[in-house]
Every structure is written in C-alpha cells, then in structure tokens.
Design an enzyme around this catalytic site. Structure first.
Site: not given
Ligand code: NAD
Length: 491
Positions: A155, A257, A291
């Site tokens: 992303n 993460e 995110c």
C-alpha cells in the site's frame, strides 16, 4: 492527462550478492487501473531465498565493522540517488501500485527523509555506562544482529519498505528484502537499483521476489533459516501473527506492524469545517488502503447533522478512475481480490440494515468513496479492517461512550480526537487503547523519527528514530574489572 512515464520498467532480475539473478519462472505484475501487464517479475524459490541469506551472511562481518560514518555516508548517498530518480518511483507507485499522482509525490519525498533519518541514527548513542558494586567499568552496549529479513506490503511500497530496512542497515545488519507480490518493483527491485547505484557493497542488501503461490514456502525460509537473526514485517494481522509465532518458536526478534480499525472522534466543540476536511482525507486517501485510515467516524449527537452535511459535500467531490488522470484522486484497489472483498463488506452491511449515505458503486477494481450509517456489531465491517474507501459514521452522546466505541476492536493502531478543548482531549487520550493518538488531526500521521506502532492486534515493536535501534540491535553487558572484585577465601 499525465506526463509521468507509463512504460514498464526493465526488470533485470532479483538482486543477490550484488548480481542481478533470474528465476526459473516469472509471474505477471498487473496495473490495477486496467489489469494490463505492468512487468514480468522473477518468481523466486526457497533456493533463491537461501542464496540471498547466504550472501547477506557473508557480507555481514565487513558491513558491521565498517565505521559508522561510512554507513551514514552510503545512506545519505542513497537518499540523493532516490531523489534523482523520484519520477521513476512516482510512475511505479501509480502504474504498479494504483496510487493517485499526489500520493506518489508525497511518498517519494518521504522516502528520501527515511534514508536521511536512518543515516542520523549512525551518530546516536549506542551504549550506557552503569554503576558497579565492584568498581568495574560496566557498560550496556548495542550490537547489530546479523541478517535481517524484511517483508513489506504494497500500500505504501516506498515508505514501508524503506522504514523496514534502513534503520537495520544503519545499525550494521545486512538485509534480505521480500516485497509484496503486488508491488515487487516499487517496493523491492527499484530499491535494489538505488542501493546499487549508491555503491553499497555486494551482499549488504538483497532482494528476492516471488508470487503469492510461492510466498508461504519462501516466507518460511526467510523467517526460519538459522542464519536469519530478526524479521521486520509490515502487513496484515493474519500473516503477522503467523510470522511472529514462528519467530517466537525460534527465539528471534520480530518487529511486526499490522492492521488497524481506527476511529476519529469528533466532539461537539470541534471546528467542523476542519473536521470534515480531515475526515475526508483520513477515510479516502489512497482509497482507504492505509493501515492508519479513518475507518470509523464517531460524531457527538448534537453536531451530527451539521458534520454529515459538510463531510458528504466534500467526499462527493472526489473523482474515481484510472490513475493516468491526475484528477482521479481515488484510484483502483490494488487487485481484484481486494476490490471484491470490500464490495462484499458493503453488501453484508447493507443486507443487515446499513444505509448508504454516499457512493456504494463498485466496478472492475474500483470502489467509489462510500459512507455508511446505521452500522452495528452484527455486520462484518464493524470488526474487520476494511482497507478500502468506506467510512462508517456513528453518533455518540458522552465521552465515555466514544472511548468505549473506539476501544471496541481487536486492533489498536491510532485514534484521533477533534475538539477545541485540548485538556479534555489529553484526558481522553489516556483511555484510548492505541499506540498513537492525534488531537485535532485525523489518523494518518507518521514522521521518520517518532515511535510508530500499535498495540493489541496492530503489532509489536516500534519503527522510527531511536526506537528502531532497539528493534534492530541486541544488548550486551560488557564489564572491565580493575581489581575491585573479591572472591571468598575458600577459592
Ligand atoms: P499481507 O499480510 O497480505 O502481505 C504483507 C507481506 O507479507 C507481503 O510481502 C506478502 O507477500 C507477505 N506474505 C504473505 N503471506 C506470507 C507468508 N505466509 N509468509 C511470509 N510472508 C508472507 O498484507 P498486504 O495485503 O500486503 O498489506 C495490507 C495489510 O498491511 C493491511 O492489513 C494493513 O493494515 C497492513 N499494514 C500495516 C501497517 C502498519 O504500519 N501497521 C502499514 C501498512 C499496512
């Protein structure tokens, strides 16, 4: 229309030990705006991963022994090379990653700063002197770990890949990077071109690419190999859990993460013009594929109608379509699997009683900016990370209710609060179960030197600044006795 080159890059192979190496097979890397072929990418095998790990292991002693300012100089050179080639990155982020031109420009600028802030880490304190009962010279010192495997998502292929490996390199580790199969060039092979041109010694930085079909086996090798000392992972919670569990079994360090289901809380005294603008950015930037995207907008009852009118008016202006056109701020989702998943989440919510206030249309890999109300916990979209351009708006009455709604998720990445009362926001922030809280801004915030990371199912470990030093070094207690330690006479 656009002046950013739309041509496919020349793929020279994977980058192992300073050489460009082909794989026995390739896989197709598509432009998600129109599903045309962007590039043919080497589909690396477990054997390729082993060779990359061996190259990184061989390069480690000399890289770790290199003077710290030499490592810094190379990272600064990489920043300059990156800047000289930033248009190539922007083109790749658009045509391979499906990102809007403006997102590519932002990301290209940020990555150069990630290299530079990692260079600065080379000058940081890497030890402490401790008092000693015996008058010893007693130190806690930090040492590089060895080979670090870096697994990155699609992303933000520039920022999240750079963040995953530059601090580890600065600390004297060597790297094997495996980028996402959706952005193997922008998040992988492009970095190899940059570090090669910057003059990094062979084997210090290696890139292997592979298809989704090969990733389980290749990924296991990157985590389980005895020669890999730590894993730096950014991606979904499902894969992150799998990797962290394997790292636990092998007693290796892991910085993971993961996903988020982030809320933006708008209190009745907020500046609603600012709140509407921020919510629009937080929810729809890069089609919600961040995110930290704002997935739930919690709005205090008294200002709900006014906020909604302002928010919907702004969101309605966002144009959706092919990234060749710079006016299309909303591009495609990264692949058809993701587009279908987001569409299914909208359909499930609507079937269970959600109202579509805006958007809702889906075609090819595109999903229009969509705003849903009347959403509740019976709907999949309440709990699952949407990772698409869909915002849920939920009214609340009291601060306590807003805090409970914010915390009603397995995730804990970021929270945001809009209010004119800073003290009230700071008080609320103490009760929000997230790794990051932003007051009078939306959820998407990052800077290279801050402790970035989540709690709960959003991850373990922190990237950024001196917190990256903790992630990518081990501590050794080293003492020097100067005759102060006495032993029992019996000895
Ligand atoms: P993903 O987990 O599917 O893939 C991430 C990486 O893991 C890719 O390189 C992929 O090839 C690799 N992978 C997949 N299966 C693997 C396996 N079995 N072993 C080893 N590697 C494997 O995630 P994605 O779809 O690329 O990225 C989107 C997700 O990432 C979202 O959940 C998003 O929230 C999360 N994300 C988190 C952050 C953060 O900083 N917290 C940042 C960006 C994205």
């Amino acid at each position: 229309m656009l002046d950013t080159p739309n041509s496919s890059p020349a793929i020279k192979g994977m980058y192992i030990g300073g050489n460009w190496v082909p794989a026995a097979r390739t896989f197709d890397d598509l432009n998600p705006s129109d599903n045309t072929l962007y590039a043919r990418i080497p589909d690396g095998s477990v054997d390729c991963a082993r060779k990359a790990i061996a190259a990184a292991k061989a390069a480690f002693p000399a890289w770790a022994a290199l003077r710290f300012h030499e490592r810094a100089r190379l990272l600064l050179k990489a920043a300059d090379v990156w800047e000289a080639r930033k248009d190539d990155f922007i083109a790749a982020a658009m045509h391979e990653g499906g990102g809007w031109y403006g997102k590519g420009v932002f990301e290209a600028g940020y990555v150069a700063e990630v290299f530079r802030s990692s260079a600065a880490l080379c000058y940081q304190n890497i030890g402490e002197v401790l008092p000693s009962e015996h008058g010893k010279f007693s130190t806690a010192t930090r040492w590089p770990l060895g080979v670090v495997s870096v697994i990155s998502p699609w992303n933000m292929p520039g920022i999240l890949t750079a963040r995953g490996f530059t601090a580890a390199l600065a600390m004297g580790n060597t790297i094997v990077l495996k980028p996402s199969e959706d952005t193997p060039y922008a998040g992988g092979l492009f970095f190899a071109e940059i570090l090669e041109e910057a003059g990094f010694p062979p084997g210090v930085f290696n890139v292997i690419t592979c298809s989704r079909d090969s990733v389980a086996a290749v990924g296991d090798e990157l985590v389980e190999s005895r020669d890999v000392k730590a894993v730096s992972f950014t991606g979904s919670t499902a894969v992150g859990r799998h990797i962290a569990a394997k790292c636990g079994a092998h007693l290796k360090k892991a910085c993971v993460e993961l996903g988020g289901k982030d809320s933006l809380i708008i209190l009745e005294d907020a500046d609603l013009e600012h709140a509407a603008k921020a919510a629009n950015f937080g929810s729809f930037m890069h089609q919600g594929q961040v995110c930290m995207s704002t997935e739930k907008i919690l709005v205090q009852q008294d200002i709900y109608d006014v906020f909604m009118a302002k928010f919907l008016a702004r969101a309605a202006k966002l144009r959706t379509g092919h990234t060749n056109d710079k006016d299309n701020v909303i591009g495609p989702l990264v692949n058809n699997r993701q587009a279908k998943r987001v569409q299914a989440l909208i359909e499930d919510a609507v079937a269970k009683g959600a109202h579509i206030e805006l958007g809702g249309k889906c075609w090819d890999n595109f999903v229009e900016p969509t705003v849903l109300t009347n959403v509740d916990a019976s709907m999949n979209i309440w709990n699952e990370e949407t990772f698409g351009p869909v915002a849920i708006v939920v009214p609340f009455r009291t601060e306590q209710e807003a805090i409970a709604l914010n915390n009603d998720t397995e995730y804990g990445l970021t929270a945001a609060i809009m209010t004119a009362d800073e003290a009230r926001a700071l008080r609320m922030a103490e009760h929000l179960e997230t790794g990051m809280v932003h007051i009078n801004c939306q959820n998407i915030n990052d800077e290279p030197h801050v402790p970035f990371g989540g709690v709960k199912a959003s991850g373990v470990g922190r990237y950024g600044g001196r917190w990256s030093i903790d992630a990518f070094t081990e501590l050794r207690w080293i003492t020097l006795d100067r005759g102060g330690r006495h032993f029992p006479p019996a000895f």
